[in-house]
Design a protein around this motif. Structure first.
Motif: not given
Length: 289
Positions: A107, A114, A276
């Protein structure tokens, strides 16, 4: 273990599987050092088989090393006046664990950036579910606090309750918004269902009837309607392929293999895409709440 000590660990050969250091007390690692060490543990965690002893060690160490993030976020809620801090830390830790399980080094974002939304989201949900007697939209929860302060100021200055018009003028909002906020405030507390209802006589013997005797049951379809209502605008933000995947998986109840065959993708690729998409939808609903 400090970062300097960590950096002195024997280096592995290029392409070799990194060896995890033994950390006796992960919670004693300073937050700035935990960032560097966490990267090694995340890199190793993705190569380990779930359920193995090494996997559990890596995951548990990541949780303990990053508990300082939970305490950092929980400190913002010390003055909420509802719930013990121990409970807040516990639900915040659930958010941390979710973040660890979903984080990927690819990422290219810091784990702290996060994880904090996950931790904060779990804590907000805790206050939403335990502080209010019924679910009230967040904007009305905030309006309740503002109205309470304004009513107290008026009572102190004038020695009486403020009218709706006075509150609206003071807060620069419409009278309809004031009324909506005052009605919503009724959801903050609730009476027991065993409290007798004035004027409601019972059956044999004339015993007074309680609220529970006059209250209907829950409609199981209402929660579904509420969830669908919250999900609809988020679904509209998905691109054509993501929307098709969701419709095939949950509308047509197709397997991941069938979806992959239909779209010309591998089952693993479909699995990653679904994860996702669902993560994005969950986060959207959580932010909305």
């Amino acid at each position: 273990m400090s970062t300097s000590a960590f950096m002195q660990l024997p280096a592995t050969a290029a392409g070799a599987v990194p060896v995890l250091p033994e950390i006796a007390d992960p919670q004693k690692i300073a937050p700035k050092d935990a960032r560097a060490i966490s990267k090694l543990f995340f890199d190793r965690l993705r190569t380990l088989e779930e359920g193995t002893a090494e996997y559990q060690y890596a995951r548990n160490t990541l949780i303990e090393m990053n508990l300082s993030l939970v305490h950092f976020v929980a400190a913002r809620y010390r003055n909420r006046g509802s719930g013990e801090m121990e409970d807040v830390v516990q639900v915040g830790t659930i958010g941390l664990i979710k973040a660890i399980d979903r984080f990927e080094l690819s990422r290219e974002v810091e784990f702290t950036s996060f994880a904090i939304p996950y931790i904060s989201g779990e804590i907000k949900r805790f206050f939403r579910d335990t502080t209010w007697a019924v679910h009230v939209p967040r904007r009305l929860q905030e309006l309740r606090v503002v109205l309470a302060r304004a009513k107290e100021d008026f009572a102190t200055a004038l020695g009486r309750e403020a009218t709706v018009a006075e509150l609206a003028d003071h807060l620069k909002i419409s009278e309809e918004q004031v009324i909506e906020g005052l009605i919503a405030a009724n959801g903050y507390t609730a009476d027991s269902l065993d409290v007798p209802v004035d004027g409601a006589e019972g059956g044999t013997g004339g015993a007074p009837r309680a609220h529970a005797d006059l209250t209907g049951g829950c409609d199981p379809g209402m929660e579904l309607v509420e969830n669908l209502h919250s999900l609809a605008p988020l679904m509209a933000t998905l691109d054509e392929r993501d929307l098709a995947i969701v419709q095939m998986r949950f509308g047509q109840e197709m397997t991941q293999a069938q979806i992959g065959e239909h779209l010309g993708l591998s089952q693993m690729h479909v699995s990653r895409l679904l994860n996702r998409i669902l993560t994005r939808l969950r986060e959207g609903i959580l932010t909305e709440d």
